[in-house]
Design an enzyme around this catalytic site. Sequence first.
Site, PDB file in Angstrom:
ATOM      1  CD  GLN A 194     -63.935 -16.204 -34.542  1.00 45.92           C
ATOM      2  OE1 GLN A 194     -63.569 -17.080 -33.772  1.00 45.92           O
ATOM      3  NE2 GLN A 194     -64.738 -16.463 -35.559  1.00 45.92           N
ATOM      4  NE  ARG A 200     -69.615 -16.514 -41.735  1.00 43.73           N
ATOM      5  CZ  ARG A 200     -69.134 -16.180 -40.516  1.00 43.73           C
ATOM      6  NH1 ARG A 200     -68.703 -14.939 -40.278  1.00 43.73           N
ATOM      7  NH2 ARG A 200     -69.103 -17.072 -39.559  1.00 43.73           N
ATOM      8  CG  ASN A 206     -72.757 -14.373 -30.177  1.00 42.66           C
ATOM      9  OD1 ASN A 206     -72.605 -13.572 -31.117  1.00 42.66           O
ATOM     10  ND2 ASN A 206     -71.882 -14.460 -29.205  1.00 42.66           N
ATOM     11  CE  LYS A 207     -67.921 -17.428 -34.081  1.00 39.56           C
ATOM     12  NZ  LYS A 207     -68.058 -18.144 -35.365  1.00 39.56           N
ATOM     13  NE  ARG A 235     -65.137 -12.312 -36.629  1.00 38.27           N
ATOM     14  CZ  ARG A 235     -65.257 -11.331 -35.738  1.00 38.27           C
ATOM     15  NH1 ARG A 235     -64.551 -10.197 -35.834  1.00 38.27           N
ATOM     16  NH2 ARG A 235     -66.094 -11.430 -34.731  1.00 38.27           N
ATOM     17  N   GLY A 236     -68.465 -10.685 -38.274  1.00 35.20           N
ATOM     18  CA  GLY A 236     -69.225 -10.028 -37.206  1.00 35.20           C
ATOM     19  C   GLY A 236     -70.485  -9.408 -37.807  1.00 35.20           C
ATOM     20  CB  ALA A 237     -74.019  -9.604 -36.733  1.00 31.22           C
ATOM     21  CG  ASP A 260     -73.620 -13.767 -35.594  1.00 32.74           C
ATOM     22  OD1 ASP A 260     -73.038 -13.948 -34.513  1.00 32.74           O
ATOM     23  OD2 ASP A 260     -73.048 -13.339 -36.622  1.00 32.74           O
TER      24      ASP A 260
HETATM   25  C1  LIG Z   1     -71.510  -7.816 -33.079  1.00 35.88           C
HETATM   26  S1  LIG Z   1     -70.710  -9.146 -32.768  1.00 35.88           S
HETATM   27  C2  LIG Z   1     -71.917 -10.431 -32.759  1.00 35.88           C
HETATM   28  C3  LIG Z   1     -71.464 -11.589 -33.501  1.00 35.88           C
HETATM   29  O1  LIG Z   1     -71.389 -11.305 -34.860  1.00 35.88           O
HETATM   30  C4  LIG Z   1     -70.146 -12.165 -32.979  1.00 35.88           C
HETATM   31  O2  LIG Z   1     -70.251 -12.411 -31.611  1.00 35.88           O
HETATM   32  C5  LIG Z   1     -69.886 -13.437 -33.706  1.00 35.88           C
HETATM   33  O3  LIG Z   1     -70.380 -14.473 -33.327  1.00 35.88           O
HETATM   34  C6  LIG Z   1     -69.116 -13.344 -34.958  1.00 35.88           C
HETATM   35  O4  LIG Z   1     -68.876 -14.592 -35.518  1.00 35.88           O
HETATM   36  P1  LIG Z   1     -67.891 -14.672 -36.758  1.00 35.88           P
HETATM   37  O5  LIG Z   1     -67.986 -16.106 -37.192  1.00 35.88           O
HETATM   38  O6  LIG Z   1     -66.535 -14.307 -36.287  1.00 35.88           O
HETATM   39  O7  LIG Z   1     -68.432 -13.737 -37.811  1.00 35.88           O
END
Ligand SMILES: CSC[C@@H](O)[C@@H](O)C(=O)COP(=O)(O)O
Length: 383
Positions: free
Chosen positions: A212, A98, A263-264, A64-66, A253
């Site tokens: 997370q 996603r 973002n999250k 996960r994470g962008a 993201d």
């Molecule tokens: C480089 S991290 C930026 C985002 O990807 C991060 O903050 C985030 O929101 C991730 O969400 P996730 O749902 O855990 O993939």
Amino acid sequence: MADQHAQSGEDSRPIEIPAIRWDEPPEGPVLVLLDQTRLPAEEVELVCTDAPALVEAIRSLAVRGAPLLGIAGAYGVALAAARGFDVDAAAESLAGARPTAVNLALGVRRAQDAYRTELAGSGDVEQAAGAALGAARALHKEDAEASARMAERGLALLDELLPGGGHRILTHCNSGALVSGGEGTAFAVALAAQRVGRLRRLWVDETRPLLQGARLTAYEAARNGMAYTLLTDNAAGSLFAAGEVDAVLIGADRIAADGSVANKVGSYPLAVLARYHHVPFIVVAPLTTVDEGTADGASIEVEQRPGFEVTEFAAPQAPVAGGEPGGGIPVAPLGTQAYNPAFDVTPPELVTAIVTEEGVVSPVTAEALAELCARSRQVTQSL
Ligand SMILES: CSC[C@@H](O)[C@@H](O)C(=O)COP(=O)(O)O
């Protein structure tokens, strides 16, 4: 006040398993992930032998994470190619796994384009598979380099905005080595501050509902020996009110052309709090996360997750169709409906600065955004 909080960070062993790696055992190529759904309890590898397995890993947030999603997507195409599967079908399913992080579709496209170009030229599927793998490896390496540059630029910005040093940083979700080919985005800036002795405390939002922050950022902070304190998301307000936060650092993201930042979920309320309390709200993301093709915040597709992630604790992170019970501990009456967007969107007027590998955009003006978009276009088109 900060020093009265429990200081964690006792388990400072380095993280041994990389977030993602390509391997070629005798049985054939595989993509090996550090299964993030099992952290912090266990460091377990998840081995993907085809794109459907990777799609499942992406949906369940094992990976996960962008930026890491982009890398995973590119390796996923390379995996399909190396194992002789239908590359275009694999690319389509991976890119759609996603919707919000623009990096996923970008990484997939990069490897797919490399595959197609080589196939059109040489007509050799093995060479084409090699080209897709080369593209994935290049993206992996570039992300590590971008991460190091963002950390450097982000630290310089912190020092400029907070000349007294001793930074107390609040972060949300997870944006460290678990989301990147390097040390991450926002977390990498905090880590850079730690290395030069200027991080006084990292405030870690637990990040409901999938934790997370608690499971992953606290794990990374501990492993890096950082002074960190975990808080529930709804404790952030009182922390700001107590004057305990010097800056907010988050990843992204997707950054729309108008500077809106997805973002999250929970990032936007932090931006509102930060503005009210005159605290800088800093977004750290590579140029590949800037999406000129998305005009504004309202045009960003926000992923909606199954309700059981909210109505249950510790539900297994399996890719279950929306709303089905997930097998966790119920915390709401059976049948309760839940609103569970994975992300929210912060409008540009609440963003103090956007830090990329190439520089800092601050203030976030229309002119500066146009330049950022142009640079992002150059970078992504040359991929
Ligand atoms: C480089 S991290 C930026 C985002 O990807 C991060 O903050 C985030 O929101 C991730 O969400 P996730 O749902 O855990 O993939």
